[in-house]
Enzyme design. Structure first.
Site, PDB file in Angstrom:
ATOM      1  N   HIS A  88       0.571  -1.315   0.146  1.00 42.73           N
ATOM      2  CA  HIS A  88      -0.026  -0.057   0.157  1.00 42.73           C
ATOM      3  C   HIS A  88       0.735   1.263   0.075  1.00 42.73           C
ATOM      4  O   HIS A  88       0.483   2.420  -0.021  1.00 42.73           O
ATOM      5  CB  HIS A  88      -0.941  -0.070   1.121  1.00 42.73           C
ATOM      6  CG  HIS A  88      -2.063  -0.906   1.223  1.00 42.73           C
ATOM      7  ND1 HIS A  88      -2.841  -1.431   0.190  1.00 42.73           N
ATOM      8  CD2 HIS A  88      -2.204  -2.086   1.941  1.00 42.73           C
ATOM      9  CE1 HIS A  88      -3.533  -2.093   0.530  1.00 42.73           C
ATOM     10  NE2 HIS A  88      -3.407  -2.811   1.493  1.00 42.73           N
TER      11      HIS A  88
ATOM     12  N   ASP B 168      -2.117 -10.607  -2.573  1.00 40.78           N
ATOM     13  CA  ASP B 168      -2.791 -10.307  -1.229  1.00 40.78           C
ATOM     14  C   ASP B 168      -4.338  -9.912  -1.502  1.00 40.78           C
ATOM     15  O   ASP B 168      -4.746  -9.715  -2.761  1.00 40.78           O
ATOM     16  CB  ASP B 168      -2.197  -9.137  -0.733  1.00 40.78           C
ATOM     17  CG  ASP B 168      -2.423  -8.584   0.698  1.00 40.78           C
ATOM     18  OD1 ASP B 168      -1.965  -8.902   1.632  1.00 40.78           O
ATOM     19  OD2 ASP B 168      -3.705  -7.787   0.761  1.00 40.78           O
TER      20      ASP B 168
ATOM     21  N   HIS C  76      -6.161  -7.626  -0.614  1.00 39.46           N
ATOM     22  CA  HIS C  76      -6.345  -6.126  -0.922  1.00 39.46           C
ATOM     23  C   HIS C  76      -5.388  -5.575  -1.936  1.00 39.46           C
ATOM     24  O   HIS C  76      -4.479  -6.250  -2.358  1.00 39.46           O
ATOM     25  CB  HIS C  76      -6.013  -5.104   0.439  1.00 39.46           C
ATOM     26  CG  HIS C  76      -6.675  -5.533   1.718  1.00 39.46           C
ATOM     27  ND1 HIS C  76      -5.913  -6.435   2.529  1.00 39.46           N
ATOM     28  CD2 HIS C  76      -7.831  -5.385   2.199  1.00 39.46           C
ATOM     29  CE1 HIS C  76      -6.967  -6.737   3.550  1.00 39.46           C
ATOM     30  NE2 HIS C  76      -7.862  -6.075   3.226  1.00 39.46           N
TER      31      HIS C  76
ATOM     32  N   ASP D  52      -4.400 -13.350   3.190  1.00 36.44           N
ATOM     33  CA  ASP D  52      -5.524 -12.898   3.862  1.00 36.44           C
ATOM     34  C   ASP D  52      -6.776 -13.168   2.855  1.00 36.44           C
ATOM     35  O   ASP D  52      -7.921 -12.809   3.102  1.00 36.44           O
ATOM     36  CB  ASP D  52      -5.659 -11.359   4.133  1.00 36.44           C
ATOM     37  CG  ASP D  52      -4.817 -10.404   3.154  1.00 36.44           C
ATOM     38  OD1 ASP D  52      -4.483 -10.750   2.202  1.00 36.44           O
ATOM     39  OD2 ASP D  52      -4.852  -9.214   3.496  1.00 36.44           O
TER      40      ASP D  52
HETATM   41  C1  OKP Z   1      -3.333  -4.432   4.565  1.00 39.20           C
HETATM   42  B1  OKP Z   1      -2.705  -5.471   3.684  1.00 39.20           B
HETATM   43  C2  OKP Z   1      -9.695  -3.853  10.164  1.00 39.20           C
HETATM   44  C3  OKP Z   1      -9.878  -3.055   9.040  1.00 39.20           C
HETATM   45  C4  OKP Z   1      -8.664  -2.907   7.835  1.00 39.20           C
HETATM   46  C5  OKP Z   1      -7.173  -1.922   6.642  1.00 39.20           C
HETATM   47  C6  OKP Z   1      -6.443  -2.964   5.992  1.00 39.20           C
HETATM   48  C7  OKP Z   1      -5.100  -3.005   5.417  1.00 39.20           C
HETATM   49  C8  OKP Z   1      -4.594  -4.242   4.760  1.00 39.20           C
HETATM   50  N1  OKP Z   1     -10.526  -3.806  11.260  1.00 39.20           N
HETATM   51  N2  OKP Z   1      -7.705  -2.381   7.744  1.00 39.20           N
HETATM   52  O1  OKP Z   1      -3.057  -5.366   2.509  1.00 39.20           O
HETATM   53  O2  OKP Z   1      -2.822  -6.732   4.128  1.00 39.20           O
HETATM   54 ZN    ZN Z   2      -4.202  -7.401   2.577  1.00 35.35          ZN
END
Ligand code: OKP
Ligand code: ZN
Length: 354
Positions: A163, A203, A205, A292
């Site tokens: 990110h 990933d 995200h 994830d």
């Molecule tokens: C980082 B990576 C949790 C909310 C999620 C943002 C996600 C960041 C992901 N309560 N927060 O890409 O795994």
């Molecule tokens: Zn992620």
């Protein structure tokens, strides 16, 4: 598979993250590193080597080919400046944001996080810069192995990186480890060179930082599978219409996936993504490896089962390219050893046998 992990990362332990009107308990915890280390051993991949650096010494010019010097010196000094200006010692975090609505550049250390951060989830603590530097060093150590002739290597990076952009941070990420490794592979200090590279981001995200860094360039193809940003973080990037611009037009490929995506559906999209990469014919591959996507992930919304991960490793091995794996997310603590270990072990087995 030769692998590396950072030893200086436990000073980075944010106590929370703002989300949906609350301060949530963090999921990107320091225990992830030791859990994944044990997964590597259990999967027969061998114990990773420790990386003890906690500064950018030796790699600063390389890191400056990805991040702006101004941004790097901000990260390094942010906590001290914040506290001296009366900021709360809990951590540096933004509360007024620049961007689409205002574009001044303030001097106040209390306002600067809103200039460099795009969310309220990546706090800066006294140990954050050292941890981010250690994580970047880890990815470079692993990249070096490819230049020295290894066919694959793994960097157990923490904090993650995908990110983080040229001059912004967010989503638990401060330095873009995968992008830094890619730049290293493209112009190593010594050894084999990989000028045409692909980055495959699996990933959950969308890796908005990686996308931004290479958006206008064609020598690095960026391909990402992720949950549809219309329904999940990072919301403001990751759509299929984002294809790159200028010389980079056509060299950024996004595959947004619906919530609840199953093993079969995921693997068939991955197949298509890998076909695109094969067509590009890169000399090497960097995989931003987040797990994830697992159904049991506490913040994920896809539905992959354990058995998807060896299959993902096998499909990636089918590209037959020197491959660097860089750890991103994955927060189902008790499953991390198996998810990462089984993917990498399957990659290794299938890369050998074919
Ligand atoms: C980082 B990576 C949790 C909310 C999620 C943002 C996600 C960041 C992901 N309560 N927060 O890409 O795994
Ligand atoms: Zn992620």
């Amino acid at each position: 598979m030769i692998s590396f992990y950072p030893t200086v990362h436990t000073g980075h332990q944010p106590q929370g993250e703002f989300w949906n009107s609350r301060v949530d308990i963090p999921v990107e915890v320091f225990q992830r590193v030791d859990l994944i280390r044990s997964g590597l051993v259990q999967s027969g991949l061998g114990a990773p080597e420790a990386v003890n650096e906690s500064t950018l010494n030796g790699i600063r010019p390389l890191v400056e080919s990805v991040h702006s010097p101004d941004y790097l010196s901000y990260l390094e000094t942010a906590y001290g400046r914040w506290v001296s200006a009366g900021g709360d010692p809990t951590g540096v975090m933004p509360f007024v944001f620049t961007g689409r609505k205002m574009d001044g550049k303030p001097e106040s250390p209390l306002a600067l996080p809103g200039y460099y951060a795009f969310d309220m989830g990546a706090w800066i603590l006294p140990g954050t810069y050292a941890a981010a530097a250690a994580s970047a060093q880890t990815s470079v150590h692993a990249a070096e192995q490819l230049c020295q002739g290894h066919e694959a290597a793994y960097a157990l990076c923490r904090p993650p990186g995908h990110h983080a952009g040229v001059d912004f941070y967010g989503g638990y990420c401060y330095l873009n480890n995968a992008a830094i490794a890619a730049e290293y592979l493209r112009s190593p200090a010594r050894g084999r060179r990989f000028e045409r590279l692909a980055i495959l981001d699996i990933d959950l995200h969308h890796g908005n930082g990686t996308q931004q860094i290479f958006y206008q360039r064609h020598e690095v193809l960026v391909v990402s599978l992720h949950i549809d940003p219309a329904i999940e973080y990072p919301f403001f990037a990751g759509y299929a219409s984002e294809i790159g611009s200028g010389a980079g037009e056509g060299f950024n490929l996004n595959y947004p996936l619906p919530g609840g995506t199953s093993d079969e559906d995921y693997l068939s999209v991955l197949d298509k993504a890998l076909e695109q990469i094969a067509r590009y014919d890169p000399e090497g591959l960097v995989v931003s490896l987040g797990v994830d996507t697992f159904a049991g992930d506490p913040i994920g919304k896809l539905a992959l089962t354990h058995s998807a991960y060896p299959r993902i490793g096998q499909e990636i091995a089918g590209l037959h390219r020197p491959t660097l794996f860089v750890q991103e997310g994955g927060y189902a603590l008790q499953h991390l050893p198996d998810l990462v270990g089984s993917l990498l072990a399957s990659f290794e087995q299938n890369a050998k046998s074919s």
